[in-house]
Write an enzyme that holds these catalytic residues in place. Structure first.
Site, PDB file in Angstrom:
ATOM      1  CE  LYS A 106      -3.989   0.642   0.872  1.00  0.00           C
ATOM      2  NZ  LYS A 106      -5.044   1.156  -0.062  1.00  0.00           N
ATOM      3  CG  ASP A 121      -6.701  -1.247  -2.246  1.00  0.00           C
ATOM      4  OD1 ASP A 121      -5.630  -1.337  -2.867  1.00  0.00           O
ATOM      5  OD2 ASP A 121      -7.350  -0.187  -2.167  1.00  0.00           O
ATOM      6  CG  ASP A 123      -2.904 -13.674   7.799  1.00  0.00           C
ATOM      7  OD1 ASP A 123      -2.898 -14.914   7.691  1.00  0.00           O
ATOM      8  OD2 ASP A 123      -3.616 -13.055   8.608  1.00  0.00           O
ATOM      9  CG  ASP A 151      -7.180 -16.871   4.985  1.00  0.00           C
ATOM     10  OD1 ASP A 151      -6.193 -17.632   5.013  1.00  0.00           O
ATOM     11  OD2 ASP A 151      -7.952 -16.731   5.953  1.00  0.00           O
TER      12      ASP A 151
HETATM   13  C1  IPM Z   1      -1.645 -18.081   9.018  1.00  0.00           C
HETATM   14  C2  IPM Z   1      -2.411 -17.853  10.293  1.00  0.00           C
HETATM   15  C3  IPM Z   1      -1.453 -17.305  11.321  1.00  0.00           C
HETATM   16  C4  IPM Z   1      -1.011 -15.948  10.841  1.00  0.00           C
HETATM   17  C5  IPM Z   1      -1.991 -17.228  12.765  1.00  0.00           C
HETATM   18  C6  IPM Z   1      -2.464 -18.579  13.250  1.00  0.00           C
HETATM   19  C7  IPM Z   1      -0.955 -16.663  13.697  1.00  0.00           C
HETATM   20  O1  IPM Z   1      -3.514 -17.048  10.071  1.00  0.00           O
HETATM   21  O2  IPM Z   1      -0.623 -18.774   9.050  1.00  0.00           O
HETATM   22  O3  IPM Z   1      -2.085 -17.580   7.994  1.00  0.00           O
HETATM   23  O4  IPM Z   1      -1.722 -14.945  11.018  1.00  0.00           O
HETATM   24  O5  IPM Z   1       0.065 -15.871  10.262  1.00  0.00           O
HETATM   25 MG    MG Z   2      -3.867 -16.651   7.994  1.00  0.00          MG
END
Ligand code: IPM
Ligand code: MG
Length: 371
Positions: A194, A227, A251, A255
């Site tokens: 960012k 973003d 992170d 996801d």
């Molecule tokens: C990941 C998880 C971890 C992170 C947590 C469990 C600390 O979300 O490995 O993505 O935020 O890195």
């Molecule tokens: Mg994570």
């Protein structure tokens, strides 16, 4: 191929132990059938270790991790420990491992198995053939920056502080990992930050550009705000090859990328340290991206494939067993092609299987491949 390879198994909490059981079965299979012997050891961490020893990462387990060739990590956390103060949270166990083993490079592939294109929340044609890797910086940024904490002010109100901080060496080394990886793939790196609002973002962009110009001009580099990157990942994910980004954005983006593949239960990861110039060895930890899923723990329904695919990454990156890794990944693809699905992926026209049955099926796939 007969020298033993030391592997520390840290199942952790929630579904961690269930999915890790299937990995141990796979490792045993390679030992029996392919003479790839692993010295398996195990340890507690996360909530289990908090309960037993009052710390999420006991020193003895940390020492074992430092001494082993690779660590297989399940998952940590659960409602039992949610109200714990920060330093007594199960996640601290994982963060200590990452920091003390200096596992700065987190590789999170998001690969859509053909049989799962329909399981994605996106239209199948958007994800079919998807093969991207997020390279997440893992030992810096807001996860570790000081100062951090919560304090009560004179007027009784409270203030929370976290610090986002990056230095040039931290950015250079993760950028190199991304460029090296891209050279073995489709030669394209998106660097995501960012820089429109954050100083660390400006530094990130400038330093990635500097490494690119000096060492990797043959790789295509594009900069993208985080973003926008999140938006583009769900709009047209196949435009990406390698995405390099910081700890926090990595992170979140990983996801998002995970869900493109149909299920968080499918996404493996590798966390790698720097190579020791003297021995050529590097610390490494392999873990599924999914968490401990306390809501389904203990029921035998969790998807073990992300953990099994993490083991495939261990075969490839820590043990130089690319053929065995290919074999295992092919076995997973085969099981999915047969229509076997754990609950997270169950759909019409598929057969629902338990965690252990999924493990059975992968082992059968390996048997068949071995002839
Ligand atoms: C990941 C998880 C971890 C992170 C947590 C469990 C600390 O979300 O490995 O993505 O935020 O890195
Ligand atoms: Mg994570």
């Amino acid at each position: 191929m007969s020298t033993n390879k030391s592997l520390l198994i840290l199942p952790g909490d929630g579904i961690g132990p269930e999915v890790m059981d299937q990995v141990v079965r796979v490792a045993d299979w390679f030992g029996r059938e392919r003479a790839v012997k692993f010295d398996l050891d195990d340890g507690i961490c996360g909530g289990a270790a908090l309960d037993a020893e009052g710390t999420a990462m006991p020193d003895a387990v940390m020492a074992k991790a430092k001494a082993s060739d690779a660590v297989m990590f399940g998952a940590v956390g659960g409602p039992k420990w949610d109200a714990n103060p920060f330093h007594l949270k199960p996640e601290q166990g994982l963060l200590r491992l990452r920091k003390e083993l200096d596992l700065f490079a987190n590789l999170r592939p998001a690969l859509c198995f053909e049989a799962l294109a329909e399981a994605s929340s996106l239209k199948a044609d958007l994800v079919s053939g998807l093969d991207i890797v997020i390279v997440r910086e893992l030992t810096g940024g807001v996860y570790f920056g000081e100062p951090r904490g919560i304090e009560t002010l004179a007027d009784g109100s409270r203030k929370g502080v976290d610090t986002q901080l990056y230095t040039t060496p931290e950015i250079h080394r993760i950028a190199r990992v991304a460029f090296e990886l891209a050279r073995k793939r489709r030669n394209l790196v998106h660097s995501s930050e960012k820089s429109n609002v954050m100083h660390t973002g400006v530094l990130w962009r400038e330093e990635v550009t500097a490494v690119h110009e000096a060492e990797y001009a043959d790789v295509e580099l594009r900069h993208i705000l985080s973003d926008n990157c999140a938006m583009q990942l769900v709009r047209a994910p196949k435009q990406f090859d390698v995405i390099v980004t910081d700890n926090l954005f990595g992170d979140m983006l990983s996801d998002v990328a995970a869900m493109l593949t149909g299920s968080l239960g499918m996404l493996p990861s590798a966390s790698l340290g720097a190579e020791d110039p003297a021995t050529g060895k590097r610390h490494a930890l392999y873990e599924p991206v999914h968490g401990s899923a306390p809501d389904i723990a203990g029921q035998g329904v969790a998807n073990p494939l992300a953990c099994i695919l993490s083991f495939a990454m261990a075969l490839r990156y820590s043990f130089d067993l690319g053929d065995e890794a290919d074999m295992l990944e092919a076995a997973v693809a085969g099981v999915l092609a047969k229509g076997l699905r754990t609950a997270d992926l169950a759909q019409a026209n598929t057969s629902r299987v338990s965690t252990a049955e999924m493990g059975d099926a992968v082992l059968r796939g390996l048997e068949q491949a071995a002839g």
